[in-house]
Design a protein around this motif. Sequence first.
Motif, short mmCIF file in Angstrom:
data_model
loop_
_atom_site.label_atom_id
_atom_site.label_comp_id
_atom_site.label_asym_id
_atom_site.label_seq_id
_atom_site.Cartn_x
_atom_site.Cartn_y
_atom_site.Cartn_z
N GLU A 113 19.60 36.12 -28.06
CA GLU A 113 19.92 35.09 -29.06
C GLU A 113 21.29 34.50 -28.77
N SER A 114 22.22 35.38 -28.49
CA SER A 114 23.58 34.92 -28.20
C SER A 114 23.58 33.98 -27.00
N LEU A 115 22.85 34.37 -25.97
CA LEU A 115 22.78 33.54 -24.76
C LEU A 115 22.15 32.19 -25.07
N LEU A 116 21.02 32.23 -25.74
CA LEU A 116 20.32 30.99 -26.06
C LEU A 116 21.13 30.14 -27.04
N LYS A 117 21.62 30.77 -28.08
CA LYS A 117 22.42 30.04 -29.06
C LYS A 117 23.61 29.37 -28.37
N SER A 118 24.19 30.11 -27.43
CA SER A 118 25.33 29.57 -26.69
C SER A 118 24.96 28.30 -25.94
N GLU A 119 23.66 28.18 -25.64
CA GLU A 119 23.19 26.99 -24.92
C GLU A 119 22.79 25.89 -25.89
N GLY A 120 22.74 26.22 -27.16
CA GLY A 120 22.40 25.21 -28.16
C GLY A 120 20.98 25.39 -28.68
N VAL A 121 20.36 26.48 -28.36
CA VAL A 121 18.99 26.73 -28.83
C VAL A 121 19.01 27.22 -30.27
N GLU A 122 18.15 26.63 -31.07
CA GLU A 122 18.10 27.03 -32.48
C GLU A 122 17.06 28.13 -32.70
N PHE A 123 17.33 28.95 -33.70
CA PHE A 123 16.41 30.04 -34.02
C PHE A 123 15.85 29.88 -35.43
N LEU A 124 14.71 30.47 -35.65
CA LEU A 124 14.08 30.39 -36.96
C LEU A 124 14.30 31.69 -37.73
N GLU A 125 13.93 31.66 -38.99
CA GLU A 125 14.11 32.85 -39.82
C GLU A 125 13.38 34.05 -39.24
N ASP A 126 12.28 33.75 -38.58
CA ASP A 126 11.49 34.82 -37.98
C ASP A 126 12.17 35.40 -36.74
N GLY A 127 13.29 34.78 -36.35
CA GLY A 127 13.98 35.27 -35.17
C GLY A 127 13.40 34.68 -33.90
N CYS A 128 12.49 33.71 -34.08
CA CYS A 128 11.88 33.08 -32.92
C CYS A 128 12.63 31.79 -32.57
N VAL A 129 12.42 31.33 -31.35
CA VAL A 129 13.09 30.11 -30.91
C VAL A 129 12.33 28.89 -31.41
N ASN A 130 13.03 27.83 -31.72
CA ASN A 130 12.39 26.61 -32.20
C ASN A 130 11.69 25.89 -31.05
N LEU A 131 10.53 26.37 -30.71
CA LEU A 131 9.79 25.80 -29.59
C LEU A 131 9.51 24.32 -29.82
N GLN A 132 9.26 23.95 -31.06
CA GLN A 132 8.94 22.56 -31.36
C GLN A 132 10.09 21.64 -30.98
N LYS A 133 11.26 22.23 -30.79
CA LYS A 133 12.42 21.41 -30.42
C LYS A 133 12.93 21.76 -29.03
N HIS A 134 12.76 22.99 -28.65
CA HIS A 134 13.29 23.44 -27.36
C HIS A 134 12.18 23.81 -26.37
N LEU A 135 10.96 23.61 -26.80
CA LEU A 135 9.85 23.94 -25.90
C LEU A 135 9.91 23.03 -24.67
N TRP A 136 10.09 23.64 -23.53
CA TRP A 136 10.17 22.88 -22.28
C TRP A 136 8.99 23.20 -21.38
N THR A 137 8.44 22.16 -20.77
CA THR A 137 7.29 22.37 -19.90
C THR A 137 7.70 22.24 -18.43
N PRO A 138 7.40 23.25 -17.62
CA PRO A 138 7.75 23.25 -16.20
C PRO A 138 7.01 22.16 -15.43
N GLU A 139 7.65 21.67 -14.40
CA GLU A 139 7.03 20.62 -13.60
C GLU A 139 6.37 21.22 -12.37
#
Length: 114
Positions: free
Chosen positions: A81-107
Amino acid sequence: MSSYKKLDFFDRVFKIVAKIPKGKVTTYGKIAEACGIRSAARTVGWALNSAKNSNLPCHRVVNRFGALTGRVHFGDPALMESLLKSEGVEFLEDGCVNLQKHLWTPEKSFSNNG
DNA sequence: AAGCTGACCTCGC
DNA sequence: GGCGAGGCCAGCT
């Protein structure tokens, strides 16, 4: 063209994970699918197992729920969480990452022997 | 050498 | 719509 070496898939994962943009997160299935085998989702995780020895941003890889499953390998979930948060990733109450905002698709562009 | 396990996802009934 | 089983690859015992 399904005669490519097996390890190729393994390497494929490393390249994708290594290409994950900062502040973004992807899922195993997306990586597996990008590799051409969505069914190999768990193999992707196993790849990261060996990747954790590398400089790959394993913490940016989460399951489809956005939960940081690899916490066991990182030592503590707060670490990811600290690493991701440090990058600007938001977390939800469930402790999960906000995929709807940070979900990235590989090329799959590199899949062309690039 | 063979079998089980592992940071999962998708399909079938 | 919910539950159960299969699939992929590599590493360890």
